[in-house]
Design a protein around this motif. Structure first.
Motif, mmCIF file in Angstrom:
data_model
loop_
_atom_site.group_PDB
_atom_site.id
_atom_site.type_symbol
_atom_site.label_atom_id
_atom_site.label_comp_id
_atom_site.label_asym_id
_atom_site.label_seq_id
_atom_site.Cartn_x
_atom_site.Cartn_y
_atom_site.Cartn_z
ATOM 1 N N ILE A 45 12.557 -10.136 4.413
ATOM 2 C CA ILE A 45 11.937 -9.020 5.128
ATOM 3 C C ILE A 45 12.710 -8.718 6.410
ATOM 4 N N SER A 66 -1.346 -6.839 12.610
ATOM 5 C CA SER A 66 -0.839 -5.857 11.655
ATOM 6 C C SER A 66 -0.639 -4.518 12.342
ATOM 7 N N ILE A 88 -0.016 -5.442 -0.099
ATOM 8 C CA ILE A 88 1.330 -6.005 0.031
ATOM 9 C C ILE A 88 2.385 -4.904 -0.080
ATOM 10 N N TYR A 89 2.199 -4.009 -1.026
ATOM 11 C CA TYR A 89 3.163 -2.913 -1.205
ATOM 12 C C TYR A 89 3.253 -2.052 0.050
ATOM 13 N N ALA A 131 2.483 -2.881 3.063
ATOM 14 C CA ALA A 131 3.033 -3.654 4.175
ATOM 15 C C ALA A 131 4.552 -3.761 4.083
ATOM 16 N N VAL A 132 5.064 -3.990 2.877
ATOM 17 C CA VAL A 132 6.521 -4.098 2.703
ATOM 18 C C VAL A 132 7.194 -2.762 2.975
ATOM 19 N N TYR A 184 5.780 -6.712 9.142
ATOM 20 C CA TYR A 184 6.239 -8.069 8.862
ATOM 21 C C TYR A 184 5.088 -9.050 8.674
ATOM 22 N N ALA A 225 2.883 -8.358 5.509
ATOM 23 C CA ALA A 225 3.622 -8.602 4.271
ATOM 24 C C ALA A 225 3.835 -10.096 4.038
#
Length: 317
Positions: free
Chosen positions: A27, A82, A273-274, A276-277, A282, A285
């Motif tokens: 990442i 976040s 997750i998607y 966040a990525v 960071y 994710a």
């Protein structure tokens, strides 16, 4: 058994530590960072502002130093903040985790409830019309694209018939437990159909092999009923390979139900997750991916325990 479980827990901790560094590095090597995104949305920031923001987020430090600082905070129970969700990571994870667990448990329960009897009955009559029919259903379930099935279910049951909601978790304003159950029907059916075909094939293959073994013929010679032979002697051993597939599916479904969650606008771990990525969040994710890794390790540990319960000949001494 306890010694084996303790050993596996230590191994899992080591795997999580290694995976945390690998995921953090990958990442961190992605183009752009949170400050770059802030600059893109706030063009008036000066070079001095950019420098202070990078110092504030620790982005001016080497990758290893940032990882060690993050790992130290995690060991103290601080998963960070976040940026996308504008709240602590733990507060963002818990609702998505609960939604994914409900979806996972419900879809696996439905898939196994259908696959086990179909696989057993097909194995008891190999080559029959019923066996051929079950195989066709299994191949259709395996081959059917999940996104297409989800869209077709929405068109038929939500748009044309109006029986079920098209997506989401609950009706705006809250509708109670029954309302949440209605919102779960379509995504659960979509995931269950995809898993049922796979489980049917494995149950059928394992049952056919076990029903041909010597101890089954011995049980028949002793006068055991067909029901007892199938349920007590064959099915228990046939569940061993199915347990292996189930353990692998736990982690995959936990983090990989992205397509289903996107089609039905279901706020679970896959979509979290998607997002966040893609948004270079960071902390979120990392926590989501490590949680998916932990679920996979937990599934494999539970499979080891289930092996010993299903077959007393298996020992971990």
């Amino acid at each position: 058994m306890l010694r084996h479980i303790f050993s596996r827990l230590i191994q899992s901790a080591v795997v999580l530590a290694v995976m945390s560094f690998v995921i953090y590095s990958l990442i961190g090597l992605m183009p752009g960072d949170p400050v770059d995104l802030m600059i893109a949305h706030t063009p008036g920031l000066t070079a001095e502002d950019q420098r202070r923001l990078r110092e504030l987020h620790g982005l001016d430090q080497p990758l290893l130093g940032r990882y060690l600082a993050w790992a130290g905070n995690v060991l103290q129970g601080d998963l960070g903040y976040s940026r996308l969700q504008a709240r602590p990571v733990l507060d963002a994870l818990l609702p998505a985790l609960g939604n994914s667990l409900i979806l996972l448990v419900a879809s696996l329960a439905v898939a196994l409830a259908i696959a086990l009897p179909l696989g057993v009955l097909a194995a008891m009559r190999p080559g029959s019309v019923f066996d051929t029919f079950v195989n066709m259903i299994a191949f259709a379930g395996i081959s059917m694209p999940v996104f297409w099935l989800g869209l077709m279910l929405i068109v038929v049951f939500a748009v044309l018939l109006g029986w079920l909601p098209a997506g989401g978790v609950e009706t705006i304003g809250g509708g109670g437990l029954a309302d949440r159950a209605l919102h779960l029907v379509l995504p659960v059916v979509t995931l269950a159909v995809a898993g049922t075909g796979q489980y049917v094939r494995h149950v059928r293959a394992a049952m056919i092999e076990i029903l041909r073994q010597d101890h089954i013929r011995t049980a028949q010679a002793k006068g055991c009923s067909r029901r007892r032979i199938v349920m007590h002697h064959a099915l228990r051993n046939a569940m061993i390979p199915v347990t292996t597939i189930l353990a692998l599916d736990i982690g995959a479904m936990f983090s990989g139900a992205l397509i289903t969650e996107t089609v039905f606008a279901y706020p679970g771990m896959g979509k979290l997750i998607y997002d966040a990525v893609m948004g270079n969040d960071y902390n979120l994710a990392l926590a989501g991916l490590l949680l998916a890794t932990a679920m996979t390790l937990a599934g494999n540990l539970l499979a080891d325990i289930a092996y010993a319960w299903l077959d007393p000949r298996i020992s971990y001494r």
